[in-house]
Motif scaffolding. Structure first.
Motif, PDB file in Angstrom:
ATOM      1  N   ARG A   1      57.176 -15.403  21.261  1.00  0.00           N
ATOM      2  CA  ARG A   1      56.246 -16.234  20.510  1.00  0.00           C
ATOM      3  C   ARG A   1      56.188 -15.893  19.023  1.00  0.00           C
TER       4      ARG A   1
ATOM      5  N   GLY B   1      46.751 -14.950  16.561  1.00  0.00           N
ATOM      6  CA  GLY B   1      46.369 -15.015  17.969  1.00  0.00           C
ATOM      7  C   GLY B   1      47.486 -15.499  18.875  1.00  0.00           C
ATOM      8  N   GLN B   2      48.748 -15.372  18.422  1.00  0.00           N
ATOM      9  CA  GLN B   2      49.847 -15.964  19.190  1.00  0.00           C
ATOM     10  C   GLN B   2      50.260 -15.163  20.427  1.00  0.00           C
TER      11      GLN B   2
ATOM     12  N   LYS C   1      41.266 -17.088  26.674  1.00  0.00           N
ATOM     13  CA  LYS C   1      40.738 -15.856  26.093  1.00  0.00           C
ATOM     14  C   LYS C   1      39.486 -16.146  25.249  1.00  0.00           C
TER      15      LYS C   1
ATOM     16  N   ASN D   1      49.662 -23.164  18.730  1.00  0.00           N
ATOM     17  CA  ASN D   1      50.317 -22.881  20.008  1.00  0.00           C
ATOM     18  C   ASN D   1      51.734 -22.406  19.712  1.00  0.00           C
TER      19      ASN D   1
ATOM     20  N   TRP E   1      46.969 -20.017  27.030  1.00  0.00           N
ATOM     21  CA  TRP E   1      46.600 -18.618  27.151  1.00  0.00           C
ATOM     22  C   TRP E   1      45.416 -18.250  26.236  1.00  0.00           C
ATOM     23  N   TYR E   2      45.546 -18.584  24.950  1.00  0.00           N
ATOM     24  CA  TYR E   2      44.527 -18.082  24.024  1.00  0.00           C
ATOM     25  C   TYR E   2      43.211 -18.818  24.165  1.00  0.00           C
TER      26      TYR E   2
ATOM     27  N   PRO F   1      48.941  -6.284  31.797  1.00  0.00           N
ATOM     28  CA  PRO F   1      48.528  -5.838  30.468  1.00  0.00           C
ATOM     29  C   PRO F   1      47.718  -4.537  30.481  1.00  0.00           C
TER      30      PRO F   1
ATOM     31  N   ARG G   1      52.185  -4.180  23.372  1.00  0.00           N
ATOM     32  CA  ARG G   1      51.313  -5.277  23.792  1.00  0.00           C
ATOM     33  C   ARG G   1      49.829  -4.942  23.656  1.00  0.00           C
TER      34      ARG G   1
ATOM     35  N   SER H   1      50.329 -11.056  33.498  1.00  0.00           N
ATOM     36  CA  SER H   1      50.516 -12.147  32.559  1.00  0.00           C
ATOM     37  C   SER H   1      51.341 -13.254  33.200  1.00  0.00           C
TER      38      SER H   1
ATOM     39  N   ILE I   1      50.794 -13.645  23.991  1.00  0.00           N
ATOM     40  CA  ILE I   1      50.476 -14.096  25.339  1.00  0.00           C
ATOM     41  C   ILE I   1      50.562 -12.955  26.349  1.00  0.00           C
ATOM     42  N   SER I   2      50.550 -11.723  25.852  1.00  0.00           N
ATOM     43  CA  SER I   2      50.509 -10.536  26.722  1.00  0.00           C
ATOM     44  C   SER I   2      51.653 -10.475  27.726  1.00  0.00           C
ATOM     45  N   CYS I   3      52.796 -11.050  27.415  1.00  0.00           N
ATOM     46  CA  CYS I   3      53.868 -11.118  28.420  1.00  0.00           C
ATOM     47  C   CYS I   3      54.436  -9.747  28.739  1.00  0.00           C
TER      48      CYS I   3
ATOM     49  N   GLN J   1      47.966  -7.902  21.721  1.00  0.00           N
ATOM     50  CA  GLN J   1      47.058  -8.830  22.394  1.00  0.00           C
ATOM     51  C   GLN J   1      45.626  -8.738  21.841  1.00  0.00           C
TER      52      GLN J   1
END
Lengths: 445, 512
Positions: B495, B450-451, A296, A320, A292-293, A59, B469, A40, B453-455, B473
């Protein structure tokens, strides 16, 4: 078996790979010069600060790729032969593809500053940039960051975590001033200064100067001021990383030109994510989306197309989020830096100056157009539903408690917020209590 | 990457100011009498213990206030993976070894902590606690009194630090205050006062911690414990009835409404220590799929073990009969090794794509440990049989789970395996509540659209090793048996994606 080759193992490319695998048995190869595995990118800062290690930013565990028969190739693509359908690498045999997905991401902007290529001067985008920063930070007691956006403020937080003094040059009169309205920008600026960053608004970089060894040792600003520093971070945005594709048959502009199906001008070649530039962007969206999204969502649409179900990239309402040091920011719909002619707004800020809510709505119809929130979390689905239904600002305020997403026991501010609106607008809106029934209707659709 | 914070060349050391140093110095001075007496120095006089505890509490508070109050409130995870205490570095191993050693002495060799046996008076560390024990109940300290006092001090001192660290989150402030009060009053003060008031006079000991329900309190249904409660009129009967209602009625109902967090991170003593003293180690938990497989096997295995052991004891208690048979130890060892091999082979067959190193090691250690447990005394006594009976089953549970797993491994390994090893892999109470949480509860961690970000912050800082996650995600809510509801995933999310909440249970999983 059709061979799908994806250049780039970021969120866009990997989403394509995963979703093609879900729907088909095609051979899939993902090529990256950056890392062996998908990680990520948004978490790079946390590696530097010691919140996480590189492993934590992946991930998927390493066995995932083999299990899902996604071949990973660590290689640097030098040239694409679109007519032969072959990739040529810096080393090793060429690779043939049937369908090519370009998910090559971005690279930091450099605007031809004098001294921009000195040792100790760098951007922050890739894993290699992070490694370089690790090295550069060893030499640094003072740093200058150029460019007031999201990466700039992240870099400031990173360097402060290593006790490096940061001077932050922002060209605009306000931090992230091309995106945030004035009051929000001021709120964040105060918070940046609270963290002892020397924030210089309305100040540009003029020149970066080296010491005797060719390492950076000071910058000169547009005001003529000299700031000593051993590290310079160039964070004035990013641009598509497509230099290796220029001068080919592939049609490019700032990014790789695509239609809404992510198709380029060459059959069987697609572009997705940061590097794609829509000839006709979705309504209200930018031609290049570096989020990011969106990577996706584009990846999901493209995977459908590749598997025989030609699908248009059709994102829902804009949203966002970001975090500025300790202050979380979310946005739903559009709140522009400058309000438009037909727009009215309502701004509330908490007495502590770290929480704020900013609604924008249509002057005539009162229809809600967007919200910015700082320090208060809001439910995505609830706002999405309100936008789809064309709800008004009155409705949003009346049902604001449904949208609250703060953890349990947190102080609630809805009553105070609605009060302020009523006072300013002579209305008598009564906030309704939170209703699970309504929330679940929004979530389940 | 910079992994080794122990480098003497580290150019950017974290700065501690004089006030922080003073706090640490005062706390360390408080620890000195403990280590001194542990080493065998005899200190009498109640003032020394009081001074020691006061120093620990005050010193930690000074450090906590100074460290966290001078900087803006927010997440404070900087350098966790660089610090040799919290990245399994030198200090982590050192602390782990000291803690593990302490637990081994506590459970099996209390004489080395100064417990006076066979009529002798206490000395050393335990003697230090005699005045306090005399004050509460007019008798010299046992190792358990010493342990309970230190345990409570640790939760209070490091709880204060935790509250300052997470002061921006009212969820953490409220939760931690409750777990500190719960430890102090329910687990420590009230039981000791009751002992002092001679509640239970004329009978032997029984548990007086109002929240320590079976199966966590695994001896609750032991014959001697049931007898002791019944022998002693009203109070004893109250604790008997309360204990049964607590595990059979209250626990399922509350868990249905708010999830198992009401216990695990709000009132439980093990959870209390994990959340306060253990907080700096929460990121060390293993998030791999393989670890999750081991977790499900172990925690449900322990739950089955305690149900079986308790059931057998109850059978013996009410019928007066014990089943009981002897088996040749080598046959038993062969069966055990066979079972271990079976587990490993079955795992590999069903999970061809997963690594199997941890499964192999865990199985090997467990099998070897069990064999040694039987073999060593048998060799000494020239015996070669193992006797299975209700009583022995219970004894084995007490040794393997009650002492070894929950104490030695559970706390001793904080700096190596994370702060919730016992809660995640072993605790039968957690296993029991987990079944409700997974299948019938209103609790979930909601994912915000959908917020994500897979951090990876959520997964990294999940002390229970849940790969949060993986759900976030995909936009899915998190409904997992093991979640103790500490709320840290939600706090570290940059987020605003995660929220612990109770809502209609039919709609917990968004994809239903």
């Amino acid at each position: 078996m059709e061979h799908i080759v994806i250049i780039g193992n970021g969120i866009a490319g990997i989403t394509v790979a995963r979703n093609v695998r879900k729907q088909s048995d095609k051979r899939i190869t993902v090529i990256s010069a950056e890392t062996d595995h998908f990680f990520s990118r948004t978490a790079l800062m946390y590696i530097f600060m010691g919140h996480m290690t590189y492993q934590h930013t992946k991930p998927y565990e390493d066995w995932f790729w083999q299990k899902n028969r996604i071949e990973l190739l660590r290689a640097y693509v030098e040239r694409v032969d679109f007519s032969e359908k072959r990739l040529y690498f810096s080393q090793g045999e060429p690779l043939a593809y049937d369908k090519l997905i370009l998910a090559v991401g971005s690279t930091p902007n450099k605007f031809g500053w004098s001294g921009q290529d000195l040792a100790g001067v760098q951007g922050l985008y890739s894993y290699q940039d992070l490694e370089l920063l690790e090295e550069n930070a060893q030499h640094a007691k003072q740093a200058v960051i150029v460019g007031g956006g999201l990466i700039g403020i992240e870099l400031a937080e990173m360097l402060l975590s290593r006790n490096i003094k940061v001077t932050f040059l922002v060209r605009e009169k306000a931090f992230w001033g091309n995106v945030l309205p004035k009051k929000e920008s001021e709120l964040i600026s105060r918070h940046i200064r609270e963290h002892h960053v020397d924030l210089r608004l309305g100040t540009e970089l003029k020149e970066i100067l080296p010491d005797a060894n060719g390492r950076v040792n000071k910058v000169i600003t547009s005001d003529g001021e000299e700031i000593p520093c051993q590290l310079v971070g160039l964070t004035a945005g990013v641009r598509p990383n497509i230099d290796f594709l220029k001068n080919s048959q592939l049609e490019t502009d700032r990014g790789i030109k695509v239609n809404r199906f992510l198709e380029t001008n060459i059959p069987d070649v697609f572009a997705v994510g940061d590097c794609a530039q829509f000839d006709v962007p979705p309504v209200g969206r930018r031609p290049i989306e570096q989020v990011w999204y969106t990577g996706k969502l584009q990846g999901e649409a493209l995977a459908n197309t590749l598997c025989g179900n030609r699908t248009k990239y059709e994102p829902s309402h804009w949203f966002n989020s970001a975090k500025f040091f300790d202050i979380e920011y979310q946005t739903y719909g559009w709140v522009h830096a400058q309000m438009q002619e037909d727009e009215a707004d309502f701004y509330w800020e908490h007495a502590d100056g770290k929480k704020a809510l900013h609604f924008v709505f249509d002057k005539q119809t009162q229809q809600l157009k967007g919200v910015n929130t700082f320090g208060i979390r809001l439910r995505h689905e609830v706002f999405d539903q309100w936008f789809s239904e064309g709800q008004t600002i009155t409705h949003a305020l009346e049902y604001l408690k449904d949208a609250n997403f703060d953890p349990e026991f947190f102080k609630k501010h809805e009553d105070e917020i609605v009060d302020k609106f009523n006072r300013e607008n002579g209305t008598a809106i009564q906030p309704k209590g939170k209703s699970w029934k309504r929330i679940l209707k929004a979530v389940m659709g | 990457m910079r992994e080794n914070g122990f480098s003497i060349a580290n150019p950017h050391p974290r700065q501690t100011d004089n006030v922080q140093k003073l706090g640490v110095a005062v706390a360390m001075m408080g620890l000195l009498p403990l280590f001194g007496t542990w080493a065998g120095i005899n200190i009498s006089g109640g003032w020394m213990l009081s001074l020691s505890i006061a120093c620990i509490l005050v010193g930690t508070a000074i450090y906590g206030v100074r460290t966290y109050l001078l900087v803006p409130e927010g997440i404070k995870n900087t350098a966790n993976w660089f610090d040799p205490l919290t990245n399994r570095g030198l200090w982590g191993w050192a602390v782990g070894i000291v803690l593990t050693g302490f637990y081994i002495l506590l459970y099996w060799f209390p004489e080395y902590l100064g417990l006076g046996q066979n009529g002798k008076t206490n000395s050393g560390l335990i003697h230090l606690f005699d005045p306090l024990s005399q004050f509460f109940k007019g008798q010299p300290a046992s190792q358990w009194f010493m342990y309970g006092t230190l345990y409570t001090v640790a939760i209070l001192a490091l709880g204060i630090k935790f509250i300052y660290k997470y002061r921006h989150s009212r969820y953490h402030v409220v939760r931690t205050s409750v777990v500190m009060l719960s430890q102090f009053f329910l687990a420590y003060f009230i039981p000791e006062i009751l002992e002092g008031l001679n509640v239970g006079a004329g009978s032997q000991y029984y548990g007086k911690d109002l929240k320590n329900f079976w199966p966590l309190n695994y001896y609750f249904f032991d014959g001697w414990h049931l007898d002791n409660m019944q022998k002693e009129g009203t109070w004893g009967m109250f604790f008997l009835v309360w204990g049964i209602i607590g595990f059979a009625v209250l626990t399922p109902i509350i868990t249905y409404f708010v999830g198992k967090r009401w216990y695990c991170s709000w009132v439980c003593g093990c959870g209390g220590l994990a959340e306060t003293a253990g907080d700096p180690f929460r990121h060390l938990s293993d998030k791999s799929m393989e670890a999750w497989k081991i977790e499900r096997f172990l925690i449900h295995g322990v739950l089955a073990f305690v149900v079986l052991a308790t059931g057998l004891l109850m059978y013996t208690y009410f019928t007066g009969k014990d089943f009981g048979f002897a088996i040749n130890q080598y046959l038993f060892f062969a069966l055990l090794i066979g079972a271990g091999l079976g587990v490993v082979l079955l795992y590999r067959k069903n999970n061809g794509f997963l690594p199997s190193q941890k499964v192999i090691w865990t199985t090997a250690v467990v099998v070897a440990f069990v064999i040694l447990y039987f073999l060593v005394p048998n060799l000494n006594e020239g015996n070669s049989t193992i006797f299975f009976s209700s009583y022995n089953f219970k004894k084995w549970y007490g040794f393997f789970v009650g002492a070894t797993f929950s104490g030695v491994v559970g706390v001793g390994f904080y700096p190596l395996l994370g702060n919730r090893v016992w809660c995640r892999f072993g605790c039968p109470m957690a296993g029991y509540m987990g079944l409700f949480q997974r299948f019938k509860s209103r609790f979930r961690i909601t994912t915000n659209g959908g917020q994500c970000i897979s951090c990876g912050n959520c997964s990294t800082y999940c002390e229970q090793g849940i790969d949060v996650r993986a759900y976030a995600q995909r936009g899915e809510n998190i409904v997992r048996a093991s979640c103790v509801g500490c709320g840290v995933c939600s706090s570290v999310c940059p987020r605003g994606v995660l929220k612990l909440e109770n809502g209609p249970d039919g709609a917990r999983l968004k994809d239903l």
